[in-house]
Write a protein that holds these residues in place. Structure first.
Motif, PDB file in Angstrom:
ATOM      1  N   GLU A 179       8.360  -0.295  -4.872  1.00  0.00           N
ATOM      2  CA  GLU A 179       9.453   0.566  -5.488  1.00  0.00           C
ATOM      3  C   GLU A 179      10.562  -0.250  -6.202  1.00  0.00           C
ATOM      4  O   GLU A 179      11.132  -1.297  -5.653  1.00  0.00           O
ATOM      5  CB  GLU A 179      10.182   1.209  -4.232  1.00  0.00           C
ATOM      6  N   THR A 209       0.854  -1.090   0.002  1.00  0.00           N
ATOM      7  CA  THR A 209       0.006   0.114  -0.116  1.00  0.00           C
ATOM      8  C   THR A 209       0.996   1.323  -0.100  1.00  0.00           C
ATOM      9  O   THR A 209       2.101   1.177  -0.158  1.00  0.00           O
ATOM     10  CB  THR A 209      -0.782   0.142   1.204  1.00  0.00           C
ATOM     11  N   ASP A 210       0.239   2.533   0.033  1.00  0.00           N
ATOM     12  CA  ASP A 210       1.075   3.790   0.093  1.00  0.00           C
ATOM     13  C   ASP A 210       1.995   3.938   1.285  1.00  0.00           C
ATOM     14  O   ASP A 210       3.048   4.053   1.211  1.00  0.00           O
ATOM     15  CB  ASP A 210       0.220   4.824   0.083  1.00  0.00           C
ATOM     16  N   LYS A 211       1.331   3.235   2.450  1.00  0.00           N
ATOM     17  CA  LYS A 211       2.285   3.559   3.760  1.00  0.00           C
ATOM     18  C   LYS A 211       3.108   2.446   3.849  1.00  0.00           C
ATOM     19  O   LYS A 211       4.312   2.714   4.246  1.00  0.00           O
ATOM     20  CB  LYS A 211       1.367   3.174   4.945  1.00  0.00           C
ATOM     21  N   SER A 248      -2.967  -3.601  -8.667  1.00  0.00           N
ATOM     22  CA  SER A 248      -2.932  -2.572  -7.870  1.00  0.00           C
ATOM     23  C   SER A 248      -2.142  -2.528  -6.551  1.00  0.00           C
ATOM     24  O   SER A 248      -2.631  -2.260  -5.530  1.00  0.00           O
ATOM     25  CB  SER A 248      -4.462  -2.103  -7.596  1.00  0.00           C
ATOM     26  N   PRO A 291       5.173   0.475   0.949  1.00  0.00           N
ATOM     27  CA  PRO A 291       5.622  -0.073  -0.325  1.00  0.00           C
ATOM     28  C   PRO A 291       6.355  -1.241  -0.178  1.00  0.00           C
ATOM     29  O   PRO A 291       7.217  -1.262   0.451  1.00  0.00           O
ATOM     30  CB  PRO A 291       5.922   1.079  -1.235  1.00  0.00           C
ATOM     31  N   ILE A 331       1.464  -1.121  -4.721  1.00  0.00           N
ATOM     32  CA  ILE A 331       2.375  -0.137  -4.784  1.00  0.00           C
ATOM     33  C   ILE A 331       3.906  -0.662  -4.270  1.00  0.00           C
ATOM     34  O   ILE A 331       4.089  -1.447  -3.399  1.00  0.00           O
ATOM     35  CB  ILE A 331       2.177   0.970  -3.780  1.00  0.00           C
ATOM     36  N   SER A 349       0.657  -2.930 -11.901  1.00  0.00           N
ATOM     37  CA  SER A 349      -0.400  -2.088 -11.929  1.00  0.00           C
ATOM     38  C   SER A 349      -1.578  -2.820 -12.344  1.00  0.00           C
ATOM     39  O   SER A 349      -2.458  -2.388 -12.054  1.00  0.00           O
ATOM     40  CB  SER A 349      -0.001  -1.129 -13.386  1.00  0.00           C
TER      41      SER A 349
END
Length: 110
Positions: free
Chosen positions: A61, A31-33, A57, A35, A59, A54
């Motif tokens: 790096e 998730t965003d918090k 879905s 990755p 996230i 993608s």
């Protein structure tokens, strides 16, 4: 006095409550918090993984480093979660038989 009164050292109780494995995490991996980090060796592989990330879905790096070996362990774990196994329920005696004969289970396959 209540039955729920703790008889003992309170600092021991606090340590016991705080210890243990936290299965109810607020932050999930990918998730965003939090990755996930992926290391690949080429730009082509990076493009493949970006497309895969993608689609699901997630996230991530993605870093390209030709000196290090490929590390996609976190992504593999997220995409291949084990499924919960469910077993077919055994029919009761008076239920219709699951073999398709139309008889009751007790008269057919029991």
């Amino acid at each position: 006095m209540s039955k729920l009164f703790f008889k003992g050292r309170i600092e021991t109780r606090q340590n016991h409550v705080l210890a243990g494995y936290n299965v109810n995490r607020d932050v999930k991996a990918g998730t965003d918090k939090a990755p996930i980090s992926i290391t690949v060796q080429s730009e082509e592989r990076k493009a493949e993984l970006e497309l895969l990330v993608s689609e699901h879905s997630v996230i991530a790096e993605i870093t390209v480093d030709a000196d290090q070996e490929e590390n996609t362990l976190e992504l593999d774990i997220l995409l291949n979660k084990p499924k919960t196994t469910t077993f077919e329920k055994m029919p009761n005696r008076n239920d219709p038989c699951n073999c398709g004969s139309g008889k009751k289970y007790k008269k057919c396959c029991a």
